[in-house]
Motif scaffolding. Structure first.
Motif, PDB file in Angstrom:
ATOM      1  N   PHE A  76      56.222 -61.948 -14.505  1.00 17.02           N
ATOM      2  CA  PHE A  76      56.392 -61.349 -12.970  1.00 17.02           C
ATOM      3  C   PHE A  76      56.918 -59.774 -13.884  1.00 17.02           C
ATOM      4  O   PHE A  76      58.128 -59.403 -14.879  1.00 17.02           O
ATOM      5  CB  PHE A  76      57.285 -61.745 -12.618  1.00 17.02           C
ATOM      6  CG  PHE A  76      57.670 -60.777 -11.206  1.00 17.02           C
ATOM      7  CD1 PHE A  76      56.318 -60.811  -9.953  1.00 17.02           C
ATOM      8  CD2 PHE A  76      58.669 -60.308 -10.922  1.00 17.02           C
ATOM      9  CE1 PHE A  76      56.309 -59.957  -8.924  1.00 17.02           C
ATOM     10  CE2 PHE A  76      58.570 -59.357  -9.861  1.00 17.02           C
ATOM     11  CZ  PHE A  76      57.777 -59.033  -8.778  1.00 17.02           C
ATOM     12  N   HIS A  77      56.080 -58.301 -13.597  1.00 13.27           N
ATOM     13  CA  HIS A  77      56.360 -56.952 -13.867  1.00 13.27           C
ATOM     14  C   HIS A  77      56.721 -56.316 -12.467  1.00 13.27           C
ATOM     15  O   HIS A  77      56.238 -56.031 -11.197  1.00 13.27           O
ATOM     16  CB  HIS A  77      55.362 -56.051 -14.568  1.00 13.27           C
ATOM     17  CG  HIS A  77      54.763 -57.003 -15.458  1.00 13.27           C
ATOM     18  ND1 HIS A  77      55.031 -56.778 -17.012  1.00 13.27           N
ATOM     19  CD2 HIS A  77      53.903 -57.833 -15.983  1.00 13.27           C
ATOM     20  CE1 HIS A  77      54.095 -56.877 -17.267  1.00 13.27           C
ATOM     21  NE2 HIS A  77      53.452 -58.500 -17.220  1.00 13.27           N
ATOM     22  N   SER A  78      58.018 -55.640 -12.290  1.00 13.69           N
ATOM     23  CA  SER A  78      58.390 -55.162 -11.388  1.00 13.69           C
ATOM     24  C   SER A  78      59.323 -54.070 -12.067  1.00 13.69           C
ATOM     25  O   SER A  78      60.722 -54.392 -12.136  1.00 13.69           O
ATOM     26  CB  SER A  78      58.875 -55.734 -10.256  1.00 13.69           C
ATOM     27  OG  SER A  78      59.854 -55.285  -9.403  1.00 13.69           O
ATOM     28  N   ARG A  94      61.611 -53.035 -10.332  1.00 16.70           N
ATOM     29  CA  ARG A  94      63.241 -53.660  -9.832  1.00 16.70           C
ATOM     30  C   ARG A  94      63.594 -54.630  -9.923  1.00 16.70           C
ATOM     31  O   ARG A  94      64.831 -54.688  -9.811  1.00 16.70           O
ATOM     32  CB  ARG A  94      62.898 -54.052  -8.453  1.00 16.70           C
ATOM     33  CG  ARG A  94      62.344 -53.453  -7.399  1.00 16.70           C
ATOM     34  CD  ARG A  94      62.834 -52.027  -6.356  1.00 16.70           C
ATOM     35  NE  ARG A  94      62.160 -51.507  -5.217  1.00 16.70           N
ATOM     36  CZ  ARG A  94      62.240 -50.860  -5.322  1.00 16.70           C
ATOM     37  NH1 ARG A  94      63.043 -49.813  -6.376  1.00 16.70           N
ATOM     38  NH2 ARG A  94      61.602 -50.156  -4.223  1.00 16.70           N
ATOM     39  N   ASP A 111      61.892 -55.342 -17.331  1.00 18.61           N
ATOM     40  CA  ASP A 111      60.765 -55.038 -15.839  1.00 18.61           C
ATOM     41  C   ASP A 111      60.176 -56.279 -16.168  1.00 18.61           C
ATOM     42  O   ASP A 111      59.179 -56.099 -15.379  1.00 18.61           O
ATOM     43  CB  ASP A 111      60.748 -53.781 -15.964  1.00 18.61           C
ATOM     44  CG  ASP A 111      59.923 -53.190 -17.346  1.00 18.61           C
ATOM     45  OD1 ASP A 111      59.676 -54.450 -18.240  1.00 18.61           O
ATOM     46  OD2 ASP A 111      58.849 -51.955 -17.320  1.00 18.61           O
ATOM     47  N   TRP A 133      65.019 -63.760  -7.385  1.00 21.26           N
ATOM     48  CA  TRP A 133      64.740 -63.331  -5.604  1.00 21.26           C
ATOM     49  C   TRP A 133      65.369 -63.381  -4.877  1.00 21.26           C
ATOM     50  O   TRP A 133      66.248 -63.141  -4.324  1.00 21.26           O
ATOM     51  CB  TRP A 133      63.322 -63.929  -5.815  1.00 21.26           C
ATOM     52  CG  TRP A 133      62.031 -63.196  -6.381  1.00 21.26           C
ATOM     53  CD1 TRP A 133      61.680 -61.767  -5.753  1.00 21.26           C
ATOM     54  CD2 TRP A 133      60.571 -63.643  -6.045  1.00 21.26           C
ATOM     55  NE1 TRP A 133      60.552 -61.177  -5.998  1.00 21.26           N
ATOM     56  CE2 TRP A 133      59.636 -62.429  -6.160  1.00 21.26           C
ATOM     57  CE3 TRP A 133      59.751 -64.952  -5.837  1.00 21.26           C
ATOM     58  CZ2 TRP A 133      58.120 -62.555  -6.595  1.00 21.26           C
ATOM     59  CZ3 TRP A 133      58.716 -64.602  -6.080  1.00 21.26           C
ATOM     60  CH2 TRP A 133      58.242 -63.868  -6.262  1.00 21.26           C
ATOM     61  N   ALA A 191      54.381 -50.938  -0.957  1.00 22.04           N
ATOM     62  CA  ALA A 191      54.146 -51.240  -2.616  1.00 22.04           C
ATOM     63  C   ALA A 191      52.757 -51.729  -2.532  1.00 22.04           C
ATOM     64  O   ALA A 191      52.018 -51.929  -1.550  1.00 22.04           O
ATOM     65  CB  ALA A 191      55.873 -52.115  -1.580  1.00 22.04           C
ATOM     66  N   GLU A 242      51.632 -55.105  -4.146  1.00 24.57           N
ATOM     67  CA  GLU A 242      51.422 -56.527  -5.818  1.00 24.57           C
ATOM     68  C   GLU A 242      49.961 -56.757  -5.860  1.00 24.57           C
ATOM     69  O   GLU A 242      49.094 -56.918  -5.061  1.00 24.57           O
ATOM     70  CB  GLU A 242      52.624 -57.586  -4.644  1.00 24.57           C
ATOM     71  CG  GLU A 242      54.039 -56.929  -4.815  1.00 24.57           C
ATOM     72  CD  GLU A 242      54.849 -58.072  -5.066  1.00 24.57           C
ATOM     73  OE1 GLU A 242      54.910 -58.710  -5.437  1.00 24.57           O
ATOM     74  OE2 GLU A 242      55.549 -57.870  -4.554  1.00 24.57           O
ATOM     75  N   ILE A 282      52.139 -58.471 -10.800  1.00 26.51           N
ATOM     76  CA  ILE A 282      52.347 -56.796 -11.117  1.00 26.51           C
ATOM     77  C   ILE A 282      52.252 -56.143  -9.516  1.00 26.51           C
ATOM     78  O   ILE A 282      52.311 -55.759  -9.121  1.00 26.51           O
ATOM     79  CB  ILE A 282      51.377 -55.882 -11.579  1.00 26.51           C
ATOM     80  CG1 ILE A 282      51.410 -56.764 -12.982  1.00 26.51           C
ATOM     81  CG2 ILE A 282      52.154 -54.416 -12.339  1.00 26.51           C
ATOM     82  CD1 ILE A 282      49.787 -56.411 -13.741  1.00 26.51           C
ATOM     83  N   ALA A 283      53.989 -55.810 -10.306  1.00 26.75           N
ATOM     84  CA  ALA A 283      54.894 -55.020  -8.312  1.00 26.75           C
ATOM     85  C   ALA A 283      55.250 -53.626  -8.448  1.00 26.75           C
ATOM     86  O   ALA A 283      55.208 -52.971  -9.720  1.00 26.75           O
ATOM     87  CB  ALA A 283      55.789 -55.777  -8.017  1.00 26.75           C
ATOM     88  N   THR A 284      54.458 -52.553  -7.872  1.00 24.15           N
ATOM     89  CA  THR A 284      54.430 -51.334  -7.762  1.00 24.15           C
ATOM     90  C   THR A 284      54.419 -51.351  -6.619  1.00 24.15           C
ATOM     91  O   THR A 284      54.499 -51.174  -5.193  1.00 24.15           O
ATOM     92  CB  THR A 284      53.094 -50.671  -8.422  1.00 24.15           C
ATOM     93  OG1 THR A 284      52.694 -50.676  -7.533  1.00 24.15           O
ATOM     94  CG2 THR A 284      52.777 -51.120  -9.509  1.00 24.15           C
ATOM     95  N   TYR A 285      55.612 -49.326  -6.501  1.00 21.34           N
ATOM     96  CA  TYR A 285      56.455 -49.444  -5.666  1.00 21.34           C
ATOM     97  C   TYR A 285      55.963 -47.464  -5.607  1.00 21.34           C
ATOM     98  O   TYR A 285      55.816 -46.553  -6.172  1.00 21.34           O
ATOM     99  CB  TYR A 285      57.604 -49.240  -4.831  1.00 21.34           C
ATOM    100  CG  TYR A 285      58.590 -51.094  -5.337  1.00 21.34           C
ATOM    101  CD1 TYR A 285      58.011 -51.850  -3.847  1.00 21.34           C
ATOM    102  CD2 TYR A 285      58.386 -51.759  -6.621  1.00 21.34           C
ATOM    103  CE1 TYR A 285      58.778 -53.033  -4.197  1.00 21.34           C
ATOM    104  CE2 TYR A 285      58.477 -53.031  -6.690  1.00 21.34           C
ATOM    105  CZ  TYR A 285      58.919 -53.757  -5.335  1.00 21.34           C
ATOM    106  OH  TYR A 285      59.351 -55.020  -5.975  1.00 21.34           O
TER     107      TYR A 285
END
Length: 117
Positions: A35-37, A39, A49, A61, A97, A99, A113-116
């Motif tokens: 998991f990439h984020s 946050r 990250d 989480w 966001a 994902e 992969i989460a992006t914001y």
């Protein structure tokens, strides 16, 4: 790769988050998920990250939810590719966001992969 139905997956994933049902969210992920984020570093107070493994994801989480009692996602769009699904949503802070989830042969998320904005 066994990608689930994109719309069904999106509804289940968002509903689990909005219910703050960590087990429900994690049920979609493989044990060895990566998991990439951006946050992660903030929440876990580290320079990393990315996380590897469902146990590390649960820890992250759990910590993130502890600081976001008002967490809520509004699904904006669902994009389906040949081996991935991307969810576009707005979070409880009004932040956009996205994902992206890549699925393994069992239909579980192996890379996220989460992006914001």
């Amino acid at each position: 790769m066994a990608r689930p139905d994109a719309d069904s997956f999106a509804r289940e994933w968002v509903a689990a988050w909005n219910d703050h049902d960590l087990d429900g969210v994690l049920s979609h992920y493989a044990d060895g998920v990566v998991f990439h984020s951006p946050r992660i570093a903030q929440v876990m107070e580290t320079k990393e990250d990315l996380l590897t493994g469902k146990a590390a994801l649960r820890e992250y989480w759990h910590a993130a939810l502890a600081g976001a009692n008002d967490l809520f996602f509004e699904l904006d769009d669902v994009l389906a590719g040949s081996d991935a699904i991307t969810l576009l949503y707005t979070n409880h802070r009004g932040q956009s966001a996205a994902e992206t989830f890549i699925f393994d042969e069992d239909g579980e998320i192996c890379i996220a992969i989460a992006t914001y904005r």
